[in-house]
Structure formats: C-alpha cells, structure tokens
Design a protein around this motif. Structure first.
Motif, PDB file in Angstrom:
ATOM      1  N   LEU A 212       6.374   7.954  27.303  1.00 34.47           N
ATOM      2  CA  LEU A 212       6.404   7.132  26.106  1.00 34.47           C
ATOM      3  C   LEU A 212       4.978   6.824  25.649  1.00 34.47           C
ATOM      4  O   LEU A 212       4.673   6.883  24.442  1.00 34.47           O
ATOM      5  N   ARG A 213       4.107   6.506  26.587  1.00 34.01           N
ATOM      6  CA  ARG A 213       2.713   6.218  26.239  1.00 34.01           C
ATOM      7  C   ARG A 213       2.054   7.427  25.571  1.00 34.01           C
ATOM      8  O   ARG A 213       1.361   7.284  24.547  1.00 34.01           O
ATOM      9  N   ARG A 214       2.289   8.624  26.124  1.00 36.52           N
ATOM     10  CA  ARG A 214       1.687   9.828  25.555  1.00 36.52           C
ATOM     11  C   ARG A 214       2.213  10.103  24.150  1.00 36.52           C
ATOM     12  O   ARG A 214       1.464  10.536  23.259  1.00 36.52           O
ATOM     13  N   LEU A 215       3.496   9.855  23.922  1.00 36.62           N
ATOM     14  CA  LEU A 215       4.057  10.040  22.594  1.00 36.62           C
ATOM     15  C   LEU A 215       3.428   9.065  21.592  1.00 36.62           C
ATOM     16  O   LEU A 215       3.109   9.435  20.461  1.00 36.62           O
ATOM     17  N   GLN A 216       3.236   7.839  22.023  1.00 38.86           N
ATOM     18  CA  GLN A 216       2.671   6.826  21.135  1.00 38.86           C
ATOM     19  C   GLN A 216       1.209   7.090  20.814  1.00 38.86           C
ATOM     20  O   GLN A 216       0.677   6.526  19.849  1.00 38.86           O
ATOM     21  N   GLU A 217       0.561   7.937  21.604  1.00 43.07           N
ATOM     22  CA  GLU A 217      -0.830   8.293  21.343  1.00 43.07           C
ATOM     23  C   GLU A 217      -0.971   9.490  20.406  1.00 43.07           C
ATOM     24  O   GLU A 217      -2.073   9.828  19.989  1.00 43.07           O
ATOM     25  N   ILE A 218       0.152  10.125  20.068  1.00 49.08           N
ATOM     26  CA  ILE A 218       0.129  11.250  19.126  1.00 49.08           C
ATOM     27  C   ILE A 218       0.138  10.691  17.710  1.00 49.08           C
ATOM     28  O   ILE A 218       1.070   9.972  17.326  1.00 49.08           O
ATOM     29  N   PRO A 219      -0.887  10.972  16.912  1.00 44.66           N
ATOM     30  CA  PRO A 219      -0.963  10.391  15.561  1.00 44.66           C
ATOM     31  C   PRO A 219       0.290  10.616  14.725  1.00 44.66           C
ATOM     32  O   PRO A 219       0.714   9.725  13.975  1.00 44.66           O
ATOM     33  N   GLY A 220       0.885  11.802  14.853  1.00 39.60           N
ATOM     34  CA  GLY A 220       2.063  12.096  14.052  1.00 39.60           C
ATOM     35  C   GLY A 220       3.255  11.214  14.362  1.00 39.60           C
ATOM     36  O   GLY A 220       4.127  11.011  13.509  1.00 39.60           O
TER      37      GLY A 220
END
Length: 343
Positions: A176-184
């Motif tokens: 979830l953290r990695r997804l939230q770090e994706i600008p898109g």
C-alpha cells in the motif's frame, strides 16, 4: 516508448443485493505488481480513473491472506500439488487458505530441516500434514503436532504460523505504501477528459481487479471509447480478476454483436466469488455470468484460486489474484513481440 493505459477503478462503495453499501476499490497486489513490471520493462504507464479521482485500495484486498511472501506462496503451491493426482480434484477454499495455516509450510519445513531432516523428507512431512488438514478442515499446526516422531511441539509450529501471518500483514502494508508513492495513484488522468485521438495513442490497456471495476468500469461509455480505439488497431486489451468488467462497456460491432463476442476469456469465477466477503453478503450481479451472457467463451482454470491466464488474439485476461504475475507477463510478451503474437 510503449504506452499503457493503466485503467483503475475509483469506486469506494459497492451496492449489495440488499441495497446496502459495502467498501470496495482496487486490490493492492493486482494494482502494484503489474505496474512495477511494466515500468521495469521500460513502458510508459499512465494511471487513469474514470473521473480523475485517486483510486482507493479495497480494505478487504489488504487482508494479510492476499499477501503471502513469494517464497511462502511458491512452497505452498508445491505442497498443494501433492493433494491429488489430478488438479481438477483439488478444491482449496479461501477459508482453508486463511484459517488452516497452510502458508506456513515452508517455515515448518525449515524447522524440520534444522532437526536433521532432508529437504525432501521435510517436504513430504509437511505435505502429508497439510493434506490431512485440507481434507478434515483442521488447523495445520494441530495435525502436524499430533505426531511426536517429527520432534516439533505445537508451540513451535504455531509460532511459524503466526510469524507467516505477521510477515504477510507487513507485506500488505508495504505494498500500500509503494502504491501511494506512485504519482499516478495520487493524481491520475481522468478518462472522461481524453479524446478519441488521445486514446488511440496508447499501445495497450490494463485493468487490475478488486470489486471496484464492477461499479464504475462495467457500463461506462468512456471505457467503451477506449476499448474501441484499441480494438481498432488490435492493441493488447488486458484485465485481471474483476478487471474484465471493463469489457462489458464495449459497444456492439457493425453486425450487432458485442465487440468481444466469441472471444475466449476468463475472470473471477462464481465459485471464487461465493467465498469472498462481498460474495457471502450477496452481490447484485456476478461477473462471469455477465461475460457469458454478453457473448464470451468463458475459460476458467481447473480449480478456484489457481493461476489461470487466457490469451485470445489481442485480449488477455487473468482469473484471480493468483494470476497477477502471469497476466502482466503475458502483456509484456505481447507488446515485445506484436507481429509473432498476432500470427
């Protein structure tokens, strides 16, 4: 550069059969793994939601049992294959996966090896115990601890079961953290702002699952425009789990039939849906039935929850969360070898 339209639901609620609202969204693993695979392959991945609102991770999809570490998942698969000579005879339910502690098989095998067993002996012991647990619907730790000859206590085995669950929960939080770090994923493109010309510039579309696509991608004229633009040039159209709901937005062809009439495809099945939280509460409609009624030649895997991918011409569909990596890899293969794949 190859451009992928990464079409993600922005829905947050799903209407159940009784009219009540249930939390929904995208499944984290299904959204993260393909995105990272496509980015690593050098593709330009544009995250798109129907209305430009940030997509929302389904809380149910963040449950620990959807996030086994790869080494645990792979070892469990090797254990499950011992349950029956024919994979068609294996019916491993989500309840059994989550409640019996089978995913700790690799870690328990490591304990046995530390006590002098060979890897083959350890695999045989944990497989036999897992098979009994599966057949009798009993906790794996209880079954294995009954045989004193293995030299393991119930506390030791249960400790590995608990550790595996804790690691799975940490992996869920990390994804979830990695997804939230994706600008898109924080500032997606709004599908309804794209012109037909904009859409035709993409080389493929990919839609991850979660129940959300059934809410805002299944009867969406803008999704229909995107599918028409890509189908016109036979670009890869790919969807995973509940993601194939996007195909229900496709318009009719000139002959009056659905754009994907007669295509082989798969999706999350009724058997799998009946085991999910939303499915047990009762859903308004079921995806695999809707695809069949639309004109799909439905091709599900030999059993629930196993990886299963179907490729028919430019259409690529994956059945369930366990099909995530294989579906993404099929898209990459298609994009890297378009002429050979078309042939």
């Amino acid at each position: 550069m190859t451009r992928i339209a990464y079409l993600v639901t922005s829905a947050r609620e799903l209407t159940l059969a009784d009219g009540t609202q249930h939390p929904t969204g995208y499944f984290a693993e299904e959204a993260l793994k393909p995105y990272e695979r496509f980015a690593d392959a050098g593709f330009d991945v544009t995250v798109i939601t129907p209305d430009g609102q940030p997509p929302y991770a389904d809380p149910y999809g963040l449950s620990w049992f959807f996030h086994y570490p790869e080494e645990d998942k792979d070892y469990l698969a090797s254990v499950v294959r011992t349950f029956a000579h024919d994979v068609d005879d294996i019916r491993l339910t989500l309840h059994q996966n989550t409640e019996l502690g089978l995913a700790a098989a690799r870690r328990v095998a490591a304990l046995l090896e530390a006590k002098g067993r060979t890897p083959a002996e350890a695999h045989r012991i944990v497989s036999a115990a897992a098979k009994t647990a599966w057949r009798q619907d009993r906790p794996f730790a209880d079954v294995l601890a009954e045989d004193d000859s293995h030299g393991l206590t119930l506390e030791e085995i249960q400790g590995e079961v608990d550790a595996q669950r804790a690691d799975s929960q940490r992996l869920s939080e990390d994804r979830l953290r990695r997804l939230q770090e994706i600008p898109g994923f924080t500032h997606p493109v709004a599908l309804d702002t794209l012109t037909d010309e904009d859409m035709s510039e993409f080389d493929a579309v990919f839609a991850p699952g979660g129940h959300g696509p059934m809410v805002d991608l299944a009867d969406n004229p803008d999704v229909g425009r995107l599918l028409t633009a890509l189908q016109r040039k036979r670009a890869p159209i790919a969807a995973l789990c509940h993601g194939p709901a996007i195909l229900l937005s496709a318009p009719e062809r000139a002959d009056g039939l659905w754009l994907f009439d007669g295509y082989r495809m798969t999706s999350f099945t009724d058997e799998e849906e009946d085991q999910t939280e939303a499915g047990l509460l009762g859903m308004e409609w079921l995806l695999d039935v809707a695809l069949k009624n639309a004109g799909a030649v439905f091709d599900d895997g030999p059993s629930a929850w196993v990886s299963h991918v179907v490729v028919d011409r430019n259409l690529i569909t994956g059945q369930n969360p366990g099909s995530t990596e294989a579906t993404a890899d099929a898209v990459i293969k298609k994009l890297r070898n378009p002429a050979r794949q078309a042939a």
